[in-house]
Design a protein around this motif. Structure first.
Motif, PDB file in Angstrom:
ATOM      1  N   MET A 109       0.903  -1.031   0.175  1.00 29.84           N
ATOM      2  CA  MET A 109       0.060  -0.020   0.149  1.00 29.84           C
ATOM      3  C   MET A 109       0.945   1.245   0.085  1.00 29.84           C
ATOM      4  O   MET A 109       1.800   1.418   0.802  1.00 29.84           O
ATOM      5  CB  MET A 109      -0.935   0.094   1.113  1.00 29.84           C
ATOM      6  CG  MET A 109      -1.691   1.139   1.275  1.00 29.84           C
ATOM      7  SD  MET A 109      -2.915   1.511  -0.066  1.00 29.84           S
ATOM      8  CE  MET A 109      -3.692   0.073   0.045  1.00 29.84           C
ATOM      9  N   ALA A 110       0.597   2.251  -1.041  1.00 32.29           N
ATOM     10  CA  ALA A 110       1.381   3.333  -1.039  1.00 32.29           C
ATOM     11  C   ALA A 110       1.362   4.127   0.052  1.00 32.29           C
ATOM     12  O   ALA A 110      -0.007   4.418   0.764  1.00 32.29           O
ATOM     13  CB  ALA A 110       1.018   4.299  -2.163  1.00 32.29           C
ATOM     14  N   LYS A 111       2.370   4.912   0.665  1.00 34.32           N
ATOM     15  CA  LYS A 111       2.220   5.935   2.078  1.00 34.32           C
ATOM     16  C   LYS A 111       2.515   7.101   1.537  1.00 34.32           C
ATOM     17  O   LYS A 111       2.948   7.501   0.475  1.00 34.32           O
ATOM     18  CB  LYS A 111       3.252   5.328   2.929  1.00 34.32           C
ATOM     19  CG  LYS A 111       3.021   3.906   3.476  1.00 34.32           C
ATOM     20  CD  LYS A 111       4.192   3.774   4.435  1.00 34.32           C
ATOM     21  CE  LYS A 111       4.033   2.231   5.166  1.00 34.32           C
ATOM     22  NZ  LYS A 111       5.222   1.948   5.675  1.00 34.32           N
ATOM     23  N   VAL A 112       2.148   8.163   2.530  1.00 31.39           N
ATOM     24  CA  VAL A 112       2.610   9.487   2.112  1.00 31.39           C
ATOM     25  C   VAL A 112       2.884  10.275   3.309  1.00 31.39           C
ATOM     26  O   VAL A 112       2.235   9.865   4.353  1.00 31.39           O
ATOM     27  CB  VAL A 112       0.994  10.082   1.360  1.00 31.39           C
ATOM     28  CG1 VAL A 112      -0.045  10.366   2.506  1.00 31.39           C
ATOM     29  CG2 VAL A 112       1.429  11.692   0.836  1.00 31.39           C
ATOM     30  N   LEU A 113       3.578  11.322   3.165  1.00 33.16           N
ATOM     31  CA  LEU A 113       3.854  12.240   4.489  1.00 33.16           C
ATOM     32  C   LEU A 113       2.675  13.420   4.341  1.00 33.16           C
ATOM     33  O   LEU A 113       2.949  13.857   3.479  1.00 33.16           O
ATOM     34  CB  LEU A 113       5.308  12.529   4.384  1.00 33.16           C
ATOM     35  CG  LEU A 113       6.497  11.512   4.485  1.00 33.16           C
ATOM     36  CD1 LEU A 113       7.556  12.169   4.234  1.00 33.16           C
ATOM     37  CD2 LEU A 113       6.318  10.926   5.858  1.00 33.16           C
ATOM     38  N   SER A 114       1.962  13.632   5.517  1.00 31.26           N
ATOM     39  CA  SER A 114       1.295  14.685   5.699  1.00 31.26           C
ATOM     40  C   SER A 114       2.094  15.708   6.653  1.00 31.26           C
ATOM     41  O   SER A 114       2.242  15.270   7.744  1.00 31.26           O
ATOM     42  CB  SER A 114      -0.081  14.257   6.087  1.00 31.26           C
ATOM     43  OG  SER A 114      -0.988  15.368   6.294  1.00 31.26           O
ATOM     44  N   ILE A 115       2.397  16.860   6.102  1.00 31.69           N
ATOM     45  CA  ILE A 115       3.191  17.776   6.618  1.00 31.69           C
ATOM     46  C   ILE A 115       2.434  19.333   6.766  1.00 31.69           C
ATOM     47  O   ILE A 115       1.847  19.875   5.973  1.00 31.69           O
ATOM     48  CB  ILE A 115       4.409  17.939   6.451  1.00 31.69           C
ATOM     49  CG1 ILE A 115       5.274  16.644   6.032  1.00 31.69           C
ATOM     50  CG2 ILE A 115       5.307  18.966   6.947  1.00 31.69           C
ATOM     51  CD1 ILE A 115       6.595  16.586   5.392  1.00 31.69           C
ATOM     52  N   GLU A 116       2.343  19.645   8.028  1.00 33.98           N
ATOM     53  CA  GLU A 116       1.818  21.006   8.284  1.00 33.98           C
ATOM     54  C   GLU A 116       2.938  21.876   9.304  1.00 33.98           C
ATOM     55  O   GLU A 116       3.630  21.353  10.324  1.00 33.98           O
ATOM     56  CB  GLU A 116       0.404  20.832   9.028  1.00 33.98           C
ATOM     57  CG  GLU A 116      -0.062  22.288   9.467  1.00 33.98           C
ATOM     58  CD  GLU A 116      -1.277  22.291  10.252  1.00 33.98           C
ATOM     59  OE1 GLU A 116      -2.319  23.119   9.980  1.00 33.98           O
ATOM     60  OE2 GLU A 116      -1.535  21.287  11.087  1.00 33.98           O
ATOM     61  N   ILE A 117       3.344  22.836   8.667  1.00 30.76           N
ATOM     62  CA  ILE A 117       4.073  23.760   9.343  1.00 30.76           C
ATOM     63  C   ILE A 117       3.591  24.839   9.973  1.00 30.76           C
ATOM     64  O   ILE A 117       2.757  25.790   9.154  1.00 30.76           O
ATOM     65  CB  ILE A 117       5.259  24.258   8.326  1.00 30.76           C
ATOM     66  CG1 ILE A 117       5.831  23.261   7.565  1.00 30.76           C
ATOM     67  CG2 ILE A 117       6.225  25.101   9.000  1.00 30.76           C
ATOM     68  CD1 ILE A 117       6.951  23.699   6.484  1.00 30.76           C
ATOM     69  N   SER A 118       3.430  25.218  11.318  1.00 29.62           N
ATOM     70  CA  SER A 118       2.716  26.222  11.985  1.00 29.62           C
ATOM     71  C   SER A 118       3.953  27.119  12.408  1.00 29.62           C
ATOM     72  O   SER A 118       5.262  26.775  12.374  1.00 29.62           O
ATOM     73  CB  SER A 118       1.861  25.953  12.967  1.00 29.62           C
ATOM     74  OG  SER A 118       2.674  25.414  14.032  1.00 29.62           O
ATOM     75  N   ASN A 119       3.642  28.295  13.285  1.00 24.57           N
ATOM     76  CA  ASN A 119       4.659  29.112  13.527  1.00 24.57           C
ATOM     77  C   ASN A 119       5.694  28.464  14.906  1.00 24.57           C
ATOM     78  O   ASN A 119       6.716  28.843  14.748  1.00 24.57           O
ATOM     79  CB  ASN A 119       4.000  30.420  14.173  1.00 24.57           C
ATOM     80  CG  ASN A 119       3.473  31.174  13.322  1.00 24.57           C
ATOM     81  OD1 ASN A 119       3.771  31.187  12.213  1.00 24.57           O
ATOM     82  ND2 ASN A 119       2.629  32.048  13.502  1.00 24.57           N
ATOM     83  N   SER A 120       5.047  27.509  15.262  1.00 23.57           N
ATOM     84  CA  SER A 120       5.835  27.098  16.358  1.00 23.57           C
ATOM     85  C   SER A 120       6.087  25.345  16.114  1.00 23.57           C
ATOM     86  O   SER A 120       7.093  24.968  16.886  1.00 23.57           O
ATOM     87  CB  SER A 120       4.938  26.969  17.895  1.00 23.57           C
ATOM     88  OG  SER A 120       3.608  26.469  17.806  1.00 23.57           O
ATOM     89  N   LEU A 121       5.142  24.631  15.435  1.00 23.79           N
ATOM     90  CA  LEU A 121       5.372  23.442  15.284  1.00 23.79           C
ATOM     91  C   LEU A 121       5.285  22.910  14.049  1.00 23.79           C
ATOM     92  O   LEU A 121       4.679  23.460  12.914  1.00 23.79           O
ATOM     93  CB  LEU A 121       4.389  22.648  16.088  1.00 23.79           C
ATOM     94  CG  LEU A 121       4.436  22.415  17.672  1.00 23.79           C
ATOM     95  CD1 LEU A 121       3.191  22.102  18.212  1.00 23.79           C
ATOM     96  CD2 LEU A 121       5.560  21.858  18.160  1.00 23.79           C
ATOM     97  N   ILE A 122       6.153  21.842  13.596  1.00 24.36           N
ATOM     98  CA  ILE A 122       5.896  21.119  12.436  1.00 24.36           C
ATOM     99  C   ILE A 122       5.534  19.900  12.770  1.00 24.36           C
ATOM    100  O   ILE A 122       6.138  19.162  13.439  1.00 24.36           O
ATOM    101  CB  ILE A 122       7.304  20.811  11.479  1.00 24.36           C
ATOM    102  CG1 ILE A 122       8.109  22.433  11.567  1.00 24.36           C
ATOM    103  CG2 ILE A 122       7.332  20.191  10.258  1.00 24.36           C
ATOM    104  CD1 ILE A 122       9.467  22.351  10.665  1.00 24.36           C
ATOM    105  N   ARG A 123       4.291  19.464  12.006  1.00 22.73           N
ATOM    106  CA  ARG A 123       3.532  18.116  12.213  1.00 22.73           C
ATOM    107  C   ARG A 123       3.848  17.231  11.060  1.00 22.73           C
ATOM    108  O   ARG A 123       3.310  17.781   9.910  1.00 22.73           O
ATOM    109  CB  ARG A 123       2.132  18.548  12.775  1.00 22.73           C
ATOM    110  CG  ARG A 123       1.780  19.399  13.902  1.00 22.73           C
ATOM    111  CD  ARG A 123       0.311  19.748  14.078  1.00 22.73           C
ATOM    112  NE  ARG A 123       0.279  20.457  15.120  1.00 22.73           N
ATOM    113  CZ  ARG A 123       0.079  21.662  14.815  1.00 22.73           C
ATOM    114  NH1 ARG A 123       0.146  22.539  13.635  1.00 22.73           N
ATOM    115  NH2 ARG A 123      -0.376  22.576  16.067  1.00 22.73           N
TER     116      ARG A 123
END
Length: 202
Positions: free
Chosen positions: A1-15
Protein backbone atom coordinates in the motif's frame (compact mmCIF):
# COMPACT_ATOMS: atom_id res chain seq x y z
CA UNK A 1 0.00 0.00 0.00
CA UNK A 2 1.37 3.43 -0.99
CA UNK A 3 2.24 5.76 1.86
CA UNK A 4 2.39 9.53 2.03
CA UNK A 5 3.83 12.09 4.40
CA UNK A 6 1.32 14.70 5.57
CA UNK A 7 3.17 17.79 6.78
CA UNK A 8 1.85 20.98 8.34
CA UNK A 9 4.12 23.86 9.31
CA UNK A 10 2.82 26.34 11.89
CA UNK A 11 4.64 29.18 13.63
CA UNK A 12 5.74 26.94 16.51
CA UNK A 13 5.41 23.32 15.33
CA UNK A 14 6.06 21.14 12.30
CA UNK A 15 3.62 18.21 12.34
CA UNK A 16 4.56 15.16 10.27
CA UNK A 17 2.38 12.09 9.80
CA UNK A 18 3.22 8.98 7.76
CA UNK A 19 0.02 7.30 6.60
CA UNK A 20 -1.72 5.34 3.86
CA UNK A 21 -2.57 7.29 0.72
CA UNK A 22 -5.93 7.15 -1.07
CA UNK A 23 -7.40 4.55 1.22
CA UNK A 24 -10.90 4.71 2.68
CA UNK A 25 -9.71 3.95 6.20
CA UNK A 26 -6.06 5.07 6.19
CA UNK A 27 -3.65 3.73 8.76
CA UNK A 28 -1.24 6.07 10.56
CA UNK A 29 2.22 4.48 10.80
CA UNK A 30 4.28 7.18 12.50
CA UNK A 31 3.84 10.78 13.55
CA UNK A 32 6.05 13.40 15.11
CA UNK A 33 6.02 17.08 16.08
CA UNK A 34 9.18 19.20 16.10
CA UNK A 35 9.78 22.87 16.74
CA UNK A 36 9.58 25.28 13.81
CA UNK A 37 12.78 27.36 13.46
CA UNK A 38 12.02 30.92 14.68
CA UNK A 39 10.91 33.20 11.86
CA UNK A 40 10.92 30.39 9.29
CA UNK A 41 7.25 30.87 8.35
CA UNK A 42 4.94 33.87 8.21
CA UNK A 43 1.19 33.39 7.63
CA UNK A 44 1.83 30.26 5.59
CA UNK A 45 4.66 31.78 3.54
CA UNK A 46 8.07 30.10 3.92
CA UNK A 47 10.70 32.63 5.00
CA UNK A 48 13.68 30.30 5.59
CA UNK A 49 13.60 27.15 3.50
CA UNK A 50 17.10 26.04 4.49
CA UNK A 51 16.25 25.85 8.20
CA UNK A 52 12.89 24.19 7.48
CA UNK A 53 14.62 21.61 5.28
CA UNK A 54 17.05 20.83 8.09
CA UNK A 55 14.26 20.45 10.66
CA UNK A 56 12.11 18.25 8.43
CA UNK A 57 14.98 16.07 7.18
CA UNK A 58 16.24 15.47 10.71
CA UNK A 59 12.74 14.56 11.92
CA UNK A 60 12.29 12.08 9.06
CA UNK A 61 15.66 10.44 9.71
CA UNK A 62 15.29 10.17 13.50
CA UNK A 63 11.75 8.80 13.22
CA UNK A 64 12.55 6.33 10.41
CA UNK A 65 10.27 7.91 7.82
CA UNK A 66 12.93 8.39 5.14
CA UNK A 67 11.51 5.60 2.98
CA UNK A 68 8.34 7.55 2.17
CA UNK A 69 8.95 10.12 -0.57
CA UNK A 70 5.50 11.45 -1.48
CA UNK A 71 4.32 14.41 0.57
CA UNK A 72 1.17 16.48 1.02
CA UNK A 73 1.65 19.87 2.65
CA UNK A 74 -1.27 21.40 4.53
CA UNK A 75 -1.20 25.20 4.54
CA UNK A 76 -2.99 27.63 6.84
CA UNK A 77 -2.83 31.20 5.58
CA UNK A 78 -5.10 34.21 5.68
CA UNK A 79 -3.88 34.92 2.14
CA UNK A 80 -5.64 31.85 0.72
CA UNK A 81 -9.06 32.97 -0.42
CA UNK A 82 -12.03 30.63 -0.66
CA UNK A 83 -15.58 30.80 -1.96
CA UNK A 84 -18.40 28.28 -1.78
CA UNK A 85 -20.60 28.22 -4.89
CA UNK A 86 -23.40 26.12 -6.33
CA UNK A 87 -22.55 24.77 -9.79
CA UNK A 88 -24.94 23.29 -12.38
CA UNK A 89 -25.61 19.58 -12.80
CA UNK A 90 -23.01 18.82 -15.48
CA UNK A 91 -20.31 16.18 -15.75
CA UNK A 92 -17.78 16.65 -12.92
CA UNK A 93 -15.01 16.62 -15.51
CA UNK A 94 -16.48 19.87 -16.91
CA UNK A 95 -16.45 21.76 -13.61
CA UNK A 96 -12.84 22.94 -13.87
CA UNK A 97 -13.40 24.62 -17.24
CA UNK A 98 -16.66 26.16 -16.00
CA UNK A 99 -14.96 27.61 -12.93
CA UNK A 100 -12.08 29.01 -15.02
CA UNK A 101 -14.54 30.74 -17.34
CA UNK A 102 -16.42 32.39 -14.47
CA UNK A 103 -13.54 33.16 -12.09
CA UNK A 104 -14.20 36.91 -12.13
CA UNK A 105 -17.67 36.27 -10.73
CA UNK A 106 -16.29 34.34 -7.77
CA UNK A 107 -13.20 36.49 -7.06
CA UNK A 108 -13.43 40.16 -8.09
CA UNK A 109 -9.64 40.57 -8.16
CA UNK A 110 -6.82 40.01 -10.64
CA UNK A 111 -6.05 36.28 -10.43
CA UNK A 112 -3.17 36.21 -12.92
CA UNK A 113 -0.70 35.54 -10.07
CA UNK A 114 -2.87 32.90 -8.36
CA UNK A 115 -3.29 29.14 -8.60
CA UNK A 116 -6.94 28.06 -8.42
CA UNK A 117 -8.33 24.69 -7.30
CA UNK A 118 -11.78 23.38 -6.45
CA UNK A 119 -13.36 20.68 -4.31
CA UNK A 120 -16.86 19.25 -4.71
CA UNK A 121 -18.32 19.16 -1.19
CA UNK A 122 -21.50 17.36 -2.14
CA UNK A 123 -23.99 16.78 -4.94
CA UNK A 124 -27.42 17.96 -3.87
CA UNK A 125 -30.05 15.21 -3.68
CA UNK A 126 -33.39 16.94 -3.17
CA UNK A 127 -35.39 20.06 -3.94
CA UNK A 128 -34.76 22.78 -6.48
CA UNK A 129 -30.99 22.29 -6.25
CA UNK A 130 -31.07 18.52 -6.95
CA UNK A 131 -28.14 17.43 -9.10
CA UNK A 132 -26.15 20.62 -8.52
CA UNK A 133 -22.71 20.62 -6.92
CA UNK A 134 -21.90 22.49 -3.72
CA UNK A 135 -18.32 23.40 -4.47
CA UNK A 136 -15.48 25.15 -2.65
CA UNK A 137 -13.10 27.17 -4.82
CA UNK A 138 -9.68 28.10 -3.44
CA UNK A 139 -7.08 30.54 -4.76
CA UNK A 140 -3.49 30.88 -3.52
CA UNK A 141 -0.67 33.06 -4.80
CA UNK A 142 1.67 31.21 -7.15
CA UNK A 143 4.64 32.33 -5.05
CA UNK A 144 3.16 30.52 -2.03
CA UNK A 145 2.66 27.32 -4.02
CA UNK A 146 6.13 27.55 -5.56
CA UNK A 147 7.81 27.90 -2.16
CA UNK A 148 6.39 24.57 -0.96
CA UNK A 149 7.41 22.92 -4.22
CA UNK A 150 10.95 24.21 -3.68
CA UNK A 151 11.02 23.03 -0.07
CA UNK A 152 9.84 19.58 -1.17
CA UNK A 153 12.73 19.35 -3.64
CA UNK A 154 15.23 20.49 -1.00
CA UNK A 155 14.02 17.70 1.29
CA UNK A 156 14.42 15.10 -1.47
CA UNK A 157 10.67 14.44 -1.57
CA UNK A 158 7.91 14.52 -4.21
CA UNK A 159 5.02 16.97 -3.84
CA UNK A 160 1.72 15.14 -4.38
CA UNK A 161 -0.61 17.93 -3.32
CA UNK A 162 -0.86 21.24 -1.49
CA UNK A 163 -3.95 21.36 0.69
CA UNK A 164 -5.74 24.18 2.49
CA UNK A 165 -6.05 23.61 6.25
CA UNK A 166 -9.79 24.24 6.18
CA UNK A 167 -10.25 21.44 3.65
CA UNK A 168 -8.04 19.08 5.67
CA UNK A 169 -10.33 19.56 8.65
CA UNK A 170 -13.41 18.97 6.49
CA UNK A 171 -11.99 15.73 5.08
CA UNK A 172 -11.21 14.48 8.58
CA UNK A 173 -14.71 15.02 9.96
CA UNK A 174 -17.06 14.80 6.96
CA UNK A 175 -17.95 11.16 7.53
CA UNK A 176 -18.57 11.47 11.26
CA UNK A 177 -22.03 10.10 12.08
CA UNK A 178 -23.43 12.89 14.22
CA UNK A 179 -26.99 13.71 15.20
CA UNK A 180 -26.33 17.42 15.54
CA UNK A 181 -24.11 20.16 14.17
CA UNK A 182 -20.44 19.86 15.06
CA UNK A 183 -18.01 22.75 15.46
CA UNK A 184 -14.28 22.07 15.16
CA UNK A 185 -11.81 24.72 16.31
CA UNK A 186 -8.20 24.70 15.11
CA UNK A 187 -6.39 27.21 17.28
CA UNK A 188 -2.91 28.37 16.29
CA UNK A 189 -0.72 31.27 17.39
CA UNK A 190 -1.72 33.60 14.58
CA UNK A 191 -5.17 32.42 13.57
CA UNK A 192 -8.13 30.21 14.43
CA UNK A 193 -10.02 28.11 11.89
CA UNK A 194 -13.65 27.30 12.65
CA UNK A 195 -15.38 24.47 10.77
CA UNK A 196 -19.07 23.70 11.24
CA UNK A 197 -20.58 20.48 9.88
CA UNK A 198 -24.36 20.33 9.85
CA UNK A 199 -26.29 17.27 10.85
CA UNK A 200 -27.23 14.86 8.08
CA UNK A 201 -30.56 15.71 6.57
CA UNK A 202 -30.48 19.27 7.96
Amino acid sequence: MAKVLSIEISNSLIRICEMDYKKKNPRVYRHVMVSTPPGAINDGYLANQAELKEAISNALTVNKMRGTKDVIFTVASSKIITREVMLPAVKQSSLGAMIKTNLNEYFPIDLSSYEVAHLVLEQMKDGMEAGKYRTQIMAAEKSLVKSYDELTTLCGLRLVSLDYAGNSIFQAIKNEDTASRVMVLKIEEGQTLISIVKEKGD
